[in-house]
Scaffold this motif. Structure first.
Motif, mmCIF file in Angstrom:
data_model
loop_
_atom_site.group_PDB
_atom_site.id
_atom_site.type_symbol
_atom_site.label_atom_id
_atom_site.label_comp_id
_atom_site.label_asym_id
_atom_site.label_seq_id
_atom_site.Cartn_x
_atom_site.Cartn_y
_atom_site.Cartn_z
ATOM 1 N N GLU A 250 20.024 41.529 -44.045
ATOM 2 C CA GLU A 250 21.136 40.491 -44.532
ATOM 3 C C GLU A 250 22.234 40.349 -43.495
ATOM 4 N N GLN B 127 26.055 38.626 -42.636
ATOM 5 C CA GLN B 127 27.098 37.999 -42.993
ATOM 6 C C GLN B 127 27.481 37.066 -41.717
ATOM 7 N N LYS C 222 28.248 43.327 -39.239
ATOM 8 C CA LYS C 222 27.767 42.270 -40.637
ATOM 9 C C LYS C 222 26.534 42.386 -41.098
ATOM 10 N N GLU D 202 37.587 39.835 -51.272
ATOM 11 C CA GLU D 202 36.665 40.536 -50.892
ATOM 12 C C GLU D 202 36.931 41.969 -50.539
ATOM 13 N N GLU E 37 32.429 33.731 -43.605
ATOM 14 C CA GLU E 37 32.642 34.017 -44.882
ATOM 15 C C GLU E 37 31.915 33.097 -45.961
ATOM 16 N N LYS F 197 25.538 33.532 -45.399
ATOM 17 C CA LYS F 197 24.864 34.546 -45.374
ATOM 18 C C LYS F 197 23.195 34.397 -45.161
ATOM 19 N N SER G 229 29.113 42.949 -49.081
ATOM 20 C CA SER G 229 27.716 42.592 -49.106
ATOM 21 C C SER G 229 27.616 41.319 -49.709
ATOM 22 N N GLY G 230 28.693 40.774 -50.176
ATOM 23 C CA GLY G 230 28.684 39.477 -51.122
ATOM 24 C C GLY G 230 28.361 39.726 -52.628
#
Length: 806
Positions: free
Chosen positions: A314, A316, A283, A100, A319, A322, A35-36
Motif C-alpha cells: 500500500e 499513502q 509511505k 492521524e 493525506e 491511498k 496505515s489509515g
C-alpha cells in the motif's frame, strides 16, 4: 411506537433549542493510524472541560452541545502517540477535527480492532465499517490472534465454532483440504451458497457460473474473519447464505521490517511451514507470506501438498489518496482415496478403494485498490480483481458408484482408463463504492452508501476424456476429444444504494435497493440423453433482477442494541448445476432460478468486559430450491436426480453468549477464565411439492458448541465440544441409504477439540488435539468427487508448532 415518537420529538426539540439559543456547536471527526486503519475506543477530550467521548469501531467520534469558544482537543489511546489540536467552536456549526497517529509499541498491532465488543475474540461490526453500511444487520467478527485454534490446518470448528449455526462440509478425510461452510440449513458443500471474499475482494472462480474457491488464505496470515448474514445481498449481490470475508494482516507500522515464522507438525505426516514479512518504509506498507503444507494422509491415498502465498503493498500517496496492489496464489496436488458406500464404511473408515484419483487447482488472484477521501464527509473506494484459475481432475470415473472395483484387469493386465476433466476460469470483478455522511434538515448524521459492480467471466469446461491407465496425475488423453466441451460467459452490472437515517440519537433506519443485470451464454457440445450422440448448444440468456431491503437498529445502551432487517435474495442457476463436473447424478434440463429473502431480529452487545452476547431469530424463504432426489429408471434402478425440489422455509434461533466470571466478580488480573456457548436451532423444511414437510438437505435441527478458555500469564488453552444433530442428504429424507450412498442419513455427531498456546517473549508454542475422543462420523454424502459416496471425517490427530516474531 410511543418510544419512537418520543425519540423524534426529543430530537426536534433539541434542534430547535440549539437554533434558538445559538450558543453551542459540535465537533466530530475520525481517528486513524499511520496505515489509515481506524483507531477504536480512543479517548477524545476537550481540555479543562467535562466534554469528551470515545471513538467507535470505525474510529468516528462526535462531541455535541459544546459551548462556543476556543479549545484544545486531545486524542489519547494506550499504545498510540497522544495528539493535541486547537479548535474553534462556532454557534450552530459542526467543526471537523481528524487525528492521524502512530503506535508507540509494536505489540499492540495485534489489537488494533479493539472497537469490536469481545472478550476472547468474537464480536460484531459497527454501523459503518470499511465503507459499508452494517446498521441493522447481523454480523460476527472473529479476531484470530486472540483465539486458541488450529490455524495451521484451517480447522473450521476451532476457528469458526463461535459463529452460531455454522455447518461444515469436512472433506480432509478424502485428501481434499477445502472445507465448505453453510448457515441456516443451506448447503455447506464448497461454500456454494456463501459469498467468499478476501479483504472484501471476490476470490471465487465465477460469481454466477461457479461460486467456489479452492484458494483460501492461510489463517496464520488472517487478522480477522467477518461474517455477514443474508441481509448482505444488497451490498454484495445475489446470494442466500451471506458473506465470509477474510481480512489479512498488514505490515507493522513501527518497523521497516518484521519477520514471523510458525513451523507445525502433527499426525499422519502433517507438516506446515508458514513465514511472513512486513513493515513500513516511508509511505509504503507491505506484507507477504508463503505457506507450504504437506500430509501423508489419514487414509491411504489421501496425501496432498500445497503452496499458498500472498503479497500486498500500500502506498499513502497523500493525506487523501491511498493505492494498493495484492496478489494471491495457490498451487496444490491432491490425492483422493474415494468415497464409501454404507456397507464399505462398516468395514472401516480408514480404508481406500481408489488409488488413482487426483486433483489440481492452480489459483491466481490479482487486485488493485484505490481509496480516495474526496472530503471530510465523503470517501470513494475502487477495487478491481482479476482471477485466472483452473481445476483439473483425473480419476477412475464415477460409473458404478463407490462399490465399483478399481482393479487391474486380468486379461489386459492393466487398470481401466481413467477420466480426464479440465475447467479453466478467467474473470474480472470491479467494485466501486462511495460513502458519505451528511445532515438532512433536522435529521442529522445520516450515511449514504452507493456503488456499482462490473463483472465479466469466462469458463471452459471439458470432461469425459479418455485418460491413461496410469496411477499418477496425468491429464493426457489416449483418444482425441472430450465427451463434452463447453464455453460459458457471464457479464454482470449491479448498481446499489443504501442509506442510514438516524431518527434521534438511538434509532436508525436503513432502506436499500440493488439492481442486477446478468447476461449468460453457452456454446459447445455435450452427450445426448441416450449417450449415442452429442447435443450442440449456442444460446444466451438475460436476467434483470431488483432486490429491496430495509434494516433498523435501536441503541438500548452505549454497548447494546436491537437490530432487525429484511432483504430479498436471488440465486441464478450456475454452470455446476446445469453441467455438473464428475457426478453420478442426472440433471433436470428445465431447472429454474431460485429467489426468496432473509430476515433477522435480535439483541446484542456487551456488559463491561465480562459479558458478550447476541440472541436473535431468523426467517429464510427459498423458492425453487435446487437439490437432489432419488428416482427410479425403467429397469427399477435408483439414481440421483438434481432438480428444483420445491420451496423451502428456514426458521430458527441463533444465540451466542460469552461470559468471564473472573472479571465479573474479582479484580484478578493475573489469570482469566471464560466460557462461551454458540447455539443454533434450525427448522428448514420444504413447504410445497412432493416433499412438503420434509427436511432440507444438510440442514441439522440443532448445532450447539460449548467452549472454555483459560489464561494464566503467558499460557492460554481452549476446550471445545461441538454437537450437530442428524440431517439428510436427499430431499426424500431416506432413512435407508441408497446403493450409491448418495441418499441417506448423515448421523448426529459430537466432537471435542483441545488447543493451547504458550508465549515467551517473541516466541510462541501452539499445540492441541483435534477430535479428542476419536469420534467416527461424516458430514457429507456426495454424487461427485472427492467421492462418490460417503466422505469420512478425520479421527483423532495431534499437532504442535513453534513460532517466532522478530
Amino acid at each position: 411506537m410511543n418510544k419512537f415518537r418520543y425519540s423524534i420529538l426529543s430530537s426536534i426539540f433539541c434542534f430547535v433549542s440549539l437554533f434558538t439559543l445559538g450558543q453551542t456547536g459540535s465537533i466530530k471527526g475520525v481517528a486513524r493510524d499511520a496505515s489509515g486503519s481506524p483507531v477504536a475506543n480512543a479517548n477524545i477530550q476537550l481540555n479543562k472541560t467535562i466534554s469528551g467521548n470515545s471513538t467507535d469501531a470505525d474510529g468516528n467520534y462526535i462531541l455535541k452541545s459544546v459551548p462556543i469558544g476556543e479549545y484544545v482537543i486531545q486524542f489519547s489511546h494506550v499504545g498510540f502517540q497522544s495528539i493535541e489540536k486547537n479548535v474553534q467552536v462556532n454557534a450552530n456549526e459542526t467543526t471537523i477535527v481528524n487525528f492521524e497517529t502512530v503506535e508507540t509499541t509494536a505489540i499492540l498491532k495485534e489489537v488494533e480492532i479493539t472497537g469490536i465488543k469481545t472478550i476472547t475474540g468474537m464480536g460484531y461490526l459497527g454501523e459503518v465499517h470499511d465503507g459499508i453500511i452494517f446498521s441493522g444487520k447481523k454480523t460476527e467478527v472473529l479476531i484470530l490472534d486472540s483465539l486458541d485454534a488450529n490455524t495451521a490446518q484451517n480447522n473450521p470448528r476451532q476457528v469458526l465454532g463461535r459463529v452460531p449455526g455454522a455447518n461444515y462440509s469436512e472433506t480432509e478425510g478424502s485428501g481434499f483440504p477445502s472445507n465448505g461452510i453453510g448457515f441456516r440449513g443451506l448447503n455447506p458443500t464448497q461454500s456454494i451458497e456463501t459469498n467468499t471474499r478476501q479483504n472484501g475482494n471476490n476470490i471465487t472462480a465465477d460469481l454466477y457460473g461457479y461460486p467456489e474457491s479452492y484458494y483460501l488464505p492461510s489463517l496464520e496470515a488472517v487478522e480477522r474473519i467477518e461474517v455477514i448474514r443474508g441481509a448482505s445481498s444488497l451490498q454484495y449481490g445475489v446470494q442466500f447464505g451471506g458473506v465470509i470475508n477474510y481480512i489479512m494482516k498488514k505490515g507493522s507500522t513501527t518497523k521497516p521490517i518484521e519477520f514471523s515464522t510458525q513451523q507445525t507438525g502433527g499426525s499422519f505426516g502433517f507438516f506446515n511451514s508458514f513465514n511472513s514479512v512486513g513493515g513500513q518504509v516511508g509511505k509504503f506498507n507491505y506484507y507477504a507470506y508463503a505457506q507450504v503444507q504437506t500430509i501423508q494422509g489419514w487414509r491411504p491415498n489421501s496425501d496432498f501438498k500445497k503452496l499458498t502465498g500472498y503479497a500486498r503493498v500500500e502506498y499513502q500517496a497523500s493525506e487523501k489518496i491511498k493505492i494498493g496492489l495484492e496478489y494471491s496464489i495457490l498451487r496444490n496436488s491432491v490425492h483422493m482415496p474415494g468415497g464409501f458406500s454404507d456397507s464399505l464404511l462398516a468395514l472401516g473408515n480408514q480404508k481406500s478403494y481408489r488409488a488413482r484419483n487426483w486433483l489440481q487447482s492452480p489459483w491466481n488472484i490479482l487486485t488493485a485498490m484505490l481509496d480516495w477521501k474526496l472530503s471530510q464527509q465523503t470517501s470513494l473506494s475502487i477495487k478491481s480483481t482479476f482471477n485466472s484459475s483452473a481445476r483439473d481432475l483425473v480419476w477412475r470415473n464415477e460409473d458404478g458408484g463407490p462399490n465399483a472395483v478399481d482393479a487391474i484387469d486380468p486379461i489386459t493386465n492393466q487398470y481401466s482408463n481413467r477420466e480426464s476433466q479440465h475447467e479453466g476460469f478467467q474473470s474480472n470483478t470491479t467494485e466501486v463504492r462511495m460513502i458519505s455522511n451528511y445532515d438532512l434538515g433536522r435529521i442529522k448524521n445520516n450515511t449514504l452508501a452507493a456503488g456499482v459492480r462490473f463483472f465479466s467471466g469466462k469458463m471452459k469446461r471439458q470432461g469425459g476424456g479418455k485418460g491413461t491407465t496410469g496411477s499418477d496425475f496425468d491429464l493426457s488423453l489416449v483418444d482425441p476429444g472430450y465427451e463434452y466441451d463447453l464455453d460459458f460467459t457471464t457479464a454482470n452490472i449491479a448498481p446499489f444504494v443504501e442509506n442510514t437515517f438516524h431518527l434521534g440519537s438511538r434509532l436508525s433506519i436503513t432502506p436499500g435497493l440493488r439492481y442486477e443485470y446478468i447476461n449468460s451464454t453457452i456454446k459447445g457440445y455435450n452427450p445426448s440423453d441416450d449417450g449415442n450422440g452429442v447435443v450442440y448448444s449456442d444460446r444466451s440468456k438475460n436476467r434483470n433482477i431488483f432486490l429491496v431491503g430495509v434494516g433498523a437498529q435501536l441503541r438500548v445502551t452505549s454497548a447494546t442494541n436491537i437490530y432487525a432487517n429484511y432483504s430479498q435474495a436471488y440465486r441464478p442457476l450456475d454452470y455446476s448445476s446445469l453441467t455438473p463436473f464428475g457426478t453420478i447424478a442426472s440433471i433436470d434440463k428445465n431447472m429454474k432460478d431460485s429467489d426468496g429473502g432473509n430476515a433477522d431480529f435480535g439483541f446484542r452487545g456487551s456488559v463491561k468486559n465480562f459479558l458478550n452476547f447476541d440472541v436473535g431469530g431468523f426467517y429464510l424463504q427459498y423458492n425453487n430450491r435446487v437439490g437432489t432426489i432419488e428416482k427410479t429408471d425403467a429397469n427399477g434402478n435408483q439414481f440421483p436426480f438434481r432438480t428444483n425440489v420445491a420451496n423451502s422455509v428456514h426458521t430458527g434461533l441463533e444465540t451466542y453468549v460469552e461470559f468471564n466470571p473472573i472479571k465479573a466478580f474479582t479484580d484478578n488480573k493475573k489469570w482469566a477464565f471464560s466460557f462461551f456457548n454458540s447455539l443454533a436451532v434450525i427448522n428448514a423444511k420444504y413447504v410445497s411439492g412432493e416433499f412438503n414437510g420434509k427436511y432440507v438437505e444438510y440442514a441439522p435441527t440443532s448445532i450447539n458448541r460449548f467452549g472454555t478458555n483459560l489464561v494464566i500469564g503467558k499460557f492460554s488453552t481452549t476446550f471445545l465440544i461441538s454437537s450437530t444433530a442428524k440431517s439428510y442428504s436427499d430431499a426424500g429424507n431416506s432413512e435407508k441409504p441408497s446403493a450409491d450412498a448418495v441418499a441417506g442419513v448423515v448421523p448426529a455427531y459430537n466432537v471435542m477439540d483441545w488447543s493451547g498456546t504458550i508465549k515467551i517473549k517473541n516466541y510462541k508454542i501452539k499445540f492441541g488435539v483435534n477430535n479428542l475422543a476419536d469420534q467416527n462420523y461424516f458430514t457429507k454424502r456426495t454424487d461427485e468427487y472427492p467421492g462418490p459416496g460417503i466422505i469420512p471425517s478425520i479421527g483423532r490427530s495431534f499437532y504442535v508448532g513453534v513460532g517466532a516474531k522478530f
